[in-house]
Design a protein around this motif. Structure first.
Motif, PDB file in Angstrom:
ATOM      1  N   GLN A  13       0.825  -1.204   0.000  1.00  0.00           N
ATOM      2  CA  GLN A  13       0.000   0.000   0.000  1.00  0.00           C
ATOM      3  C   GLN A  13       0.860   1.256   0.000  1.00  0.00           C
ATOM      4  OE1 GLN A  13      -2.504  -0.570   3.424  1.00  0.00           O
ATOM      5  NE2 GLN A  13      -3.971  -1.855   2.337  1.00  0.00           N
ATOM      6  N   LEU A  14       1.909   1.261   0.805  1.00  0.00           N
ATOM      7  CA  LEU A  14       2.786   2.422   0.878  1.00  0.00           C
ATOM      8  C   LEU A  14       3.542   2.641  -0.427  1.00  0.00           C
ATOM      9  CD1 LEU A  14       4.070   1.925   4.515  1.00  0.00           C
ATOM     10  CD2 LEU A  14       2.649   3.810   3.691  1.00  0.00           C
ATOM     11  N   GLN A  19       4.245   5.674  -5.495  1.00  0.00           N
ATOM     12  CA  GLN A  19       4.171   5.701  -6.954  1.00  0.00           C
ATOM     13  C   GLN A  19       3.104   6.696  -7.426  1.00  0.00           C
ATOM     14  OE1 GLN A  19       3.707   1.370  -7.343  1.00  0.00           O
ATOM     15  NE2 GLN A  19       5.537   1.380  -8.647  1.00  0.00           N
ATOM     16  N   ASN A  20       1.949   6.688  -6.782  1.00  0.00           N
ATOM     17  CA  ASN A  20       0.888   7.620  -7.154  1.00  0.00           C
ATOM     18  C   ASN A  20       1.299   9.068  -6.913  1.00  0.00           C
ATOM     19  OD1 ASN A  20      -0.837   5.586  -7.996  1.00  0.00           O
ATOM     20  ND2 ASN A  20      -1.879   5.447  -6.030  1.00  0.00           N
ATOM     21  N   TYR A  21       1.991   9.318  -5.799  1.00  0.00           N
ATOM     22  CA  TYR A  21       2.456  10.674  -5.512  1.00  0.00           C
ATOM     23  C   TYR A  21       3.412  11.156  -6.600  1.00  0.00           C
ATOM     24  CZ  TYR A  21       4.677  14.663  -3.348  1.00  0.00           C
ATOM     25  OH  TYR A  21       5.161  15.919  -3.112  1.00  0.00           O
ATOM     26  N   PHE A  22       4.388  10.337  -6.940  1.00  0.00           N
ATOM     27  CA  PHE A  22       5.338  10.726  -7.970  1.00  0.00           C
ATOM     28  C   PHE A  22       4.633  10.987  -9.294  1.00  0.00           C
ATOM     29  CE2 PHE A  22       8.706   9.852  -5.149  1.00  0.00           C
ATOM     30  CZ  PHE A  22       9.891  10.287  -5.722  1.00  0.00           C
ATOM     31  N   LEU A  26       4.470  14.945  -9.319  1.00  0.00           N
ATOM     32  CA  LEU A  26       5.749  15.245  -9.960  1.00  0.00           C
ATOM     33  C   LEU A  26       5.776  14.869 -11.438  1.00  0.00           C
ATOM     34  CD1 LEU A  26       8.045  13.932  -7.070  1.00  0.00           C
ATOM     35  CD2 LEU A  26       7.284  16.282  -7.464  1.00  0.00           C
ATOM     36  N   ALA A  27       4.684  14.264 -11.899  1.00  0.00           N
ATOM     37  CA  ALA A  27       4.578  13.818 -13.294  1.00  0.00           C
ATOM     38  C   ALA A  27       5.764  12.922 -13.671  1.00  0.00           C
ATOM     39  CB  ALA A  27       4.454  15.010 -14.246  1.00  0.00           C
ATOM     40  N   ASP A  34      12.254   1.157  -6.953  1.00  0.00           N
ATOM     41  CA  ASP A  34      12.673   2.481  -6.494  1.00  0.00           C
ATOM     42  C   ASP A  34      11.761   3.002  -5.395  1.00  0.00           C
ATOM     43  OD1 ASP A  34      14.858   2.604  -8.205  1.00  0.00           O
ATOM     44  OD2 ASP A  34      13.712   3.574  -9.812  1.00  0.00           O
ATOM     45  N   ALA A  35      10.462   2.736  -5.507  1.00  0.00           N
ATOM     46  CA  ALA A  35       9.521   3.173  -4.470  1.00  0.00           C
ATOM     47  C   ALA A  35       9.789   2.429  -3.163  1.00  0.00           C
ATOM     48  CB  ALA A  35       8.082   2.957  -4.941  1.00  0.00           C
TER      49      ALA A  35
END
Length: 85
Positions: A13-14, A19-22, A26-27, A34-35
């Motif tokens: 989940q984290l 990944q969703n935040y990036f 940040l596009a 990497d996450a």
């Protein structure tokens, strides 16, 4: 302090949140590896700060509740005192 670890479901989940935040903010695409690496870094290097804040907040709540309990106990004891001359 023990190392901050997450079970597999929490980690998945984290990692997805990272990944969703990036992607959203940040596009940029970030792979699962990497996450996970970034999550491990934050858990090791920054996690203690968040953990300590949680402990501090819990201490404040417990202290407040104990103060309330102490007031109730003192009132109850005062009520059963016998009058003396």
């Amino acid at each position: 302090m023990a190392e901050i670890t997450f079970n597999q479901q929490e980690k998945e989940q984290l990692v997805l949140k990272i990944q969703n935040y990036f992607n959203d903010e940040l596009a940029q695409d970030i792979g699962q590896f990497d996450a996970e690496f970034l999550l491990d870094f934050f858990a090791k290097e920054v996690g203690g700060y968040f953990y300590n804040r949680g402990v501090f907040d819990a201490q404040a709540i417990v202290s407040d509740k104990l103060e309330n309990v102490n007031e109730v106990i003192n009132e109850a004891l005062f009520e059963i005192e016998k009058p003396v001359k």
